[in-house]
Design an enzyme around this catalytic site. Structure first.
Site, PDB file in Angstrom:
ATOM      1  N   ARG A 132       0.842  -1.192   0.000  1.00 17.09           N
ATOM      2  CA  ARG A 132       0.000   0.000   0.000  1.00 17.09           C
ATOM      3  C   ARG A 132       0.881   1.247   0.000  1.00 17.09           C
ATOM      4  O   ARG A 132       2.087   1.166   0.240  1.00 17.09           O
ATOM      5  CB  ARG A 132      -0.894   0.018   1.252  1.00 17.09           C
TER       6      ARG A 132
ATOM      7  N   LYS B  42       2.041   2.255   7.093  1.00 16.68           N
ATOM      8  CA  LYS B  42       2.459   1.488   8.276  1.00 16.68           C
ATOM      9  C   LYS B  42       3.338   2.336   9.187  1.00 16.68           C
ATOM     10  O   LYS B  42       3.909   3.363   8.778  1.00 16.68           O
ATOM     11  CB  LYS B  42       3.246   0.249   7.833  1.00 16.68           C
TER      12      LYS B  42
ATOM     13  N   TYR C 134      -0.577   4.878  10.419  1.00 19.11           N
ATOM     14  CA  TYR C 134      -0.816   3.945  11.513  1.00 19.11           C
ATOM     15  C   TYR C 134       0.454   3.894  12.350  1.00 19.11           C
ATOM     16  O   TYR C 134       1.559   3.779  11.801  1.00 19.11           O
ATOM     17  CB  TYR C 134      -1.104   2.525  10.985  1.00 19.11           C
TER      18      TYR C 134
ATOM     19  N   HIS D 121       0.383   2.269  15.981  1.00 18.40           N
ATOM     20  CA  HIS D 121       0.300   1.083  16.863  1.00 18.40           C
ATOM     21  C   HIS D 121       1.384   1.108  17.933  1.00 18.40           C
ATOM     22  O   HIS D 121       2.156   0.152  18.091  1.00 18.40           O
ATOM     23  CB  HIS D 121       0.395  -0.213  16.035  1.00 18.40           C
TER      24      HIS D 121
ATOM     25  N   GLU E  29      -5.129   4.966  13.830  1.00 19.66           N
ATOM     26  CA  GLU E  29      -5.955   4.019  14.585  1.00 19.66           C
ATOM     27  C   GLU E  29      -6.551   4.597  15.860  1.00 19.66           C
ATOM     28  O   GLU E  29      -7.426   3.970  16.464  1.00 19.66           O
ATOM     29  CB  GLU E  29      -5.160   2.740  14.911  1.00 19.66           C
TER      30      GLU E  29
ATOM     31  N   SER F 103     -11.259  -2.949   7.982  1.00 21.57           N
ATOM     32  CA  SER F 103     -12.173  -4.007   8.447  1.00 21.57           C
ATOM     33  C   SER F 103     -13.151  -4.382   7.335  1.00 21.57           C
ATOM     34  O   SER F 103     -13.499  -5.551   7.161  1.00 21.57           O
ATOM     35  CB  SER F 103     -12.951  -3.546   9.679  1.00 21.57           C
TER      36      SER F 103
ATOM     37  N   VAL G 185     -16.201  -6.166  10.327  1.00 18.85           N
ATOM     38  CA  VAL G 185     -15.707  -7.311   9.558  1.00 18.85           C
ATOM     39  C   VAL G 185     -16.868  -8.268   9.284  1.00 18.85           C
ATOM     40  O   VAL G 185     -17.099  -8.673   8.139  1.00 18.85           O
ATOM     41  CB  VAL G 185     -14.575  -8.037  10.319  1.00 18.85           C
TER      42      VAL G 185
ATOM     43  N   VAL H 273     -14.668 -11.400  15.903  1.00 18.19           N
ATOM     44  CA  VAL H 273     -15.067 -10.756  17.163  1.00 18.19           C
ATOM     45  C   VAL H 273     -14.025  -9.727  17.576  1.00 18.19           C
ATOM     46  O   VAL H 273     -12.870  -9.803  17.181  1.00 18.19           O
ATOM     47  CB  VAL H 273     -15.208 -11.755  18.333  1.00 18.19           C
ATOM     48  N   LEU H 274     -14.451  -8.777  18.364  1.00 19.68           N
ATOM     49  CA  LEU H 274     -13.499  -7.830  18.958  1.00 19.68           C
ATOM     50  C   LEU H 274     -14.051  -7.329  20.281  1.00 19.68           C
ATOM     51  O   LEU H 274     -15.203  -6.920  20.379  1.00 19.68           O
ATOM     52  CB  LEU H 274     -13.272  -6.624  18.022  1.00 19.68           C
TER      53      LEU H 274
ATOM     54  N   VAL I 289     -10.152 -13.773  11.122  1.00 22.99           N
ATOM     55  CA  VAL I 289      -9.761 -12.381  10.841  1.00 22.99           C
ATOM     56  C   VAL I 289      -9.275 -11.708  12.128  1.00 22.99           C
ATOM     57  O   VAL I 289      -8.414 -10.830  12.110  1.00 22.99           O
ATOM     58  CB  VAL I 289     -10.958 -11.589  10.246  1.00 22.99           C
ATOM     59  N   ALA I 290      -9.801 -12.159  13.259  1.00 22.92           N
ATOM     60  CA  ALA I 290      -9.446 -11.548  14.554  1.00 22.92           C
ATOM     61  C   ALA I 290      -8.043 -11.942  15.026  1.00 22.92           C
ATOM     62  O   ALA I 290      -7.674 -11.676  16.168  1.00 22.92           O
ATOM     63  CB  ALA I 290     -10.487 -11.932  15.612  1.00 22.92           C
TER      64      ALA I 290
ATOM     65  N   ASP J  64      -5.301 -10.650  14.545  1.00 26.39           N
ATOM     66  CA  ASP J  64      -4.443  -9.541  14.988  1.00 26.39           C
ATOM     67  C   ASP J  64      -4.675  -9.198  16.459  1.00 26.39           C
ATOM     68  O   ASP J  64      -3.902  -8.465  17.066  1.00 26.39           O
ATOM     69  CB  ASP J  64      -4.615  -8.308  14.091  1.00 26.39           C
TER      70      ASP J  64
ATOM     71  N   VAL K 244      -4.250 -14.862   8.397  1.00 23.51           N
ATOM     72  CA  VAL K 244      -3.318 -13.808   7.972  1.00 23.51           C
ATOM     73  C   VAL K 244      -3.637 -12.503   8.719  1.00 23.51           C
ATOM     74  O   VAL K 244      -4.788 -12.058   8.741  1.00 23.51           O
ATOM     75  CB  VAL K 244      -3.404 -13.605   6.444  1.00 23.51           C
TER      76      VAL K 244
ATOM     77  N   ASN L   8      -2.549  -9.386   8.137  1.00 27.06           N
ATOM     78  CA  ASN L   8      -2.745  -8.148   7.360  1.00 27.06           C
ATOM     79  C   ASN L   8      -3.427  -8.467   6.038  1.00 27.06           C
ATOM     80  O   ASN L   8      -2.869  -8.303   4.961  1.00 27.06           O
ATOM     81  CB  ASN L   8      -1.415  -7.411   7.119  1.00 27.06           C
TER      82      ASN L   8
HETATM   83  N1  NAD Z   1      -6.623  -9.865   9.857  1.00 32.30           N
HETATM   84  C1  NAD Z   1      -6.777  -8.668   9.317  1.00 32.30           C
HETATM   85  O1  NAD Z   1      -6.170  -8.322   8.311  1.00 32.30           O
HETATM   86  C2  NAD Z   1      -7.755  -7.701   9.926  1.00 32.30           C
HETATM   87  C3  NAD Z   1      -8.172  -6.567   9.210  1.00 32.30           C
HETATM   88  C4  NAD Z   1      -9.134  -5.718   9.812  1.00 32.30           C
HETATM   89  C5  NAD Z   1      -9.637  -6.014  11.072  1.00 32.30           C
HETATM   90  N2  NAD Z   1      -9.181  -7.136  11.736  1.00 32.30           N
HETATM   91  C6  NAD Z   1      -9.667  -7.521  13.055  1.00 32.30           C
HETATM   92  O2  NAD Z   1     -10.954  -8.090  12.969  1.00 32.30           O
HETATM   93  C7  NAD Z   1     -11.562  -8.017  14.274  1.00 32.30           C
HETATM   94  C8  NAD Z   1     -12.972  -7.473  14.161  1.00 32.30           C
HETATM   95  O3  NAD Z   1     -12.886  -6.109  13.792  1.00 32.30           O
HETATM   96  P1  NAD Z   1     -14.209  -5.225  13.569  1.00 32.30           P
HETATM   97  O4  NAD Z   1     -13.754  -3.951  12.949  1.00 32.30           O
HETATM   98  O5  NAD Z   1     -15.281  -6.018  12.932  1.00 32.30           O
HETATM   99  O6  NAD Z   1     -14.629  -4.949  15.073  1.00 32.30           O
HETATM  100  P2  NAD Z   1     -16.073  -4.435  15.564  1.00 32.30           P
HETATM  101  O7  NAD Z   1     -15.847  -3.825  16.900  1.00 32.30           O
HETATM  102  O8  NAD Z   1     -16.721  -3.636  14.498  1.00 32.30           O
HETATM  103  O9  NAD Z   1     -16.915  -5.794  15.718  1.00 32.30           O
HETATM  104  C9  NAD Z   1     -16.634  -6.778  16.656  1.00 32.30           C
HETATM  105  C10 NAD Z   1     -17.917  -7.456  17.055  1.00 32.30           C
HETATM  106  O10 NAD Z   1     -17.591  -8.579  17.883  1.00 32.30           O
HETATM  107  C11 NAD Z   1     -18.667  -8.711  18.787  1.00 32.30           C
HETATM  108  N3  NAD Z   1     -18.311  -9.602  19.886  1.00 32.30           N
HETATM  109  C12 NAD Z   1     -17.585  -9.346  21.017  1.00 32.30           C
HETATM  110  N4  NAD Z   1     -17.516 -10.455  21.776  1.00 32.30           N
HETATM  111  C13 NAD Z   1     -18.190 -11.424  21.111  1.00 32.30           C
HETATM  112  C14 NAD Z   1     -18.496 -12.794  21.386  1.00 32.30           C
HETATM  113  N5  NAD Z   1     -18.091 -13.396  22.503  1.00 32.30           N
HETATM  114  N6  NAD Z   1     -19.214 -13.470  20.479  1.00 32.30           N
HETATM  115  C15 NAD Z   1     -19.649 -12.882  19.347  1.00 32.30           C
HETATM  116  N7  NAD Z   1     -19.428 -11.598  19.042  1.00 32.30           N
HETATM  117  C16 NAD Z   1     -18.705 -10.888  19.923  1.00 32.30           C
HETATM  118  C17 NAD Z   1     -18.959  -7.279  19.208  1.00 32.30           C
HETATM  119  O11 NAD Z   1     -20.227  -7.162  19.831  1.00 32.30           O
HETATM  120  C18 NAD Z   1     -18.869  -6.572  17.859  1.00 32.30           C
HETATM  121  O12 NAD Z   1     -20.131  -6.490  17.218  1.00 32.30           O
HETATM  122  C19 NAD Z   1     -10.611  -7.139  15.104  1.00 32.30           C
HETATM  123  O13 NAD Z   1      -9.756  -7.954  15.868  1.00 32.30           O
HETATM  124  C20 NAD Z   1      -9.825  -6.396  14.050  1.00 32.30           C
HETATM  125  O14 NAD Z   1      -8.579  -5.926  14.539  1.00 32.30           O
HETATM  126  C21 NAD Z   1      -8.244  -7.962  11.183  1.00 32.30           C
END
Ligand code: NAD
Length: 371
Positions: A15, A75, A94, A96, A118, A134, A179, A239-240, A267-268, A270, A298, A300
């Site tokens: 990027r 980054k 970003y 972090h 962030e 996301s 996500v 989830v987050l 996806v979670a 990270d 993955v 990122n």
């Molecule tokens: N791997 C990647 O490249 C990448 C890219 C973007 C985001 N992410 C990660 O994806 C994750 C989700 O991000 P997001 O933007 O959707 O967050 P978000 O806050 O928009 O959504 C997270 C959801 O998880 C729910 N949640 C919490 N505990 C839960 C449980 N026990 N059971 C079910 N649902 C539950 C919350 O209520 C919320 O609706 C984060 O960890 C974020 O860092 C990873």
């Protein structure tokens, strides 16, 4: 202001902080824009396009760092870049910092004004410079899941949509935030059977409103997850709990009860991942198998689609960036106090409370007390 952008040097990061269209916006606002040659190539933006937009193309990153008042990146800077910092530089990217003491020290010692994407939080609580990533990861999660369900990758050999006369694939999405909602949109569009779970009932009501009868919403409990994943072809972990490690909802014991060759896209990852068997993978070797289930973890994901990711990110960063460049950081904050939340370091002080709380060794300074 002199505004600059350099090529990202992190492994497999394609990027770039500014597109040619962004350059045009800064130039039209009266700024001088310096771009390192080749900075946009990984995202498909050629030097000639930047030049045509009014940028000055520069041979070395060092020259850009040395010259600019404001650096726009993607980054966090890497250690090789720390010696290039200078006092008063606005670094818009970003950062972090909570997990990166060396970088925090380097920004504080050089008295850089570190403005982190962030931590910029809008009045409604949204994080507009994080959301586009996301959205991309959510949409991509279904595309990657579909690919790894193919037999050659060790998958079950199932087409998500099926064809008339065959069963559609079952997709279970754990977490219905940014996500999860974006994953849901693509999964529904592809014609799969989709179950989405969250602990937030309001969120489930919202998903029910927008997707209607095309999806099944369920409260996220161990019992519901265990039942759903037994029938699943693809499970998405999204989830987050902000600031915390992801809860381990997808347990190892479920794997043996699932269909062999089903796929888990975490996806979670990270945030530590929401699977007991999750471990971080990279784009050059993204999958591994545990108890017959293909895992894709993955950290990122947006890096797989750098052109879309660059455009999505810069769509969000441009307006705040222009406010900062046009007015200077201090005036931009007093005119739009949302921008305060993005300032992590200023004049040698750590000005982000969450970052300061992550370390024992720094004092937190309220940025508003400095002006
Ligand atoms: N791997 C990647 O490249 C990448 C890219 C973007 C985001 N992410 C990660 O994806 C994750 C989700 O991000 P997001 O933007 O959707 O967050 P978000 O806050 O928009 O959504 C997270 C959801 O998880 C729910 N949640 C919490 N505990 C839960 C449980 N026990 N059971 C079910 N649902 C539950 C919350 O209520 C919320 O609706 C984060 O960890 C974020 O860092 C990873």
């Amino acid at each position: 202001m002199k505004v600059g952008c350099v090529k990202e040097i992190k492994n497999n990061e394609f990027r770039v902080g500014m597109t040619p269209d962004n350059v045009k916006s800064y130039v039209n606002a009266g700024h001088e824009v310096l771009i390192e040659k080749g900075a946009g190539v990984g995202s498909g933006f050629m030097d000639a396009e930047y030049e045509a937009a009014g940028a000055k193309m520069i041979d070395t990153a060092k020259e850009v760092w040395d010259t600019v008042d404001m650096m726009i990146k993607v980054k966090e800077p890497l250690p090789e870049e720390y010696p290039l910092f200078h006092e008063g530089l606005i670094l818009y990217t970003y950062l972090h910092l909570a997990a990166d003491k060396p970088q925090t020290d380097a920004l504080l010692n050089a008295k850089v004004k570190g403005v982190a994407y962030e931590t910029l939080i809008e009045r409604n609580g949204s994080i507009p410079l994080l959301a586009p990533m996301s959205q991309i990861a959510g949409r991509l999660s279904i595309q990657e899941g579909a690919k790894y369900l193919e037999k050659t990758f060790g998958g079950e050999g199932v087409l998500l949509a099926g064809v008339p006369g065959t069963p559609k694939a079952n997709i279970v999405i754990l977490g219905g935030g940014s996500v999860g909602t974006n994953a849901c949109k693509i999964a529904v569009g592809m014609g799969a059977n989709v179950t989405i779970m969250d602990i937030n009932l309001q969120r489930l009501a919202y998903l029910d409103d927008i997707f209607g009868a095309r999806i099944q919403t369920l409260v996220s409990t161990d019992a519901n997850i265990e039942k759903a994943v037994k029938e699943a072809d693809l499970v998405i972990g999204s989830v987050l709990i902000p600031g915390k490690a992801a809860p381990k909802l997808f347990k190892k014991k479920y794997l043996k009860e699932m269909k062999p060759g089903a796929v888990f896209v975490d996806v979670a990852v990270d945030q530590g991942g929401c699977g007991e068997t999750t471990k971080v993978t990279y784009h050059d070797d993204p999958i591994y198998e545990v108890d017959g289930i293909v895992h894709y973890c993955v950290g990122n994901m947006p890096g797989a689609v750098p052109r879309t990711s660059t455009i999505a990110l810069t769509n969000a960063t441009l307006s705040y960036g222009l406010q900062i460049a046009n007015k200077g950081l201090e005036k931009a904050c007093s005119d739009n106090d949302v921008i305060y939340s993005a300032i992590n370091t200023y004049d040698g002080k750590l000005t982000c409370k969450n970052v300061a709380d992550s370390f024992d060794c720094y004092d937190y300074t309220d940025i508003k007390s400095l002006w």
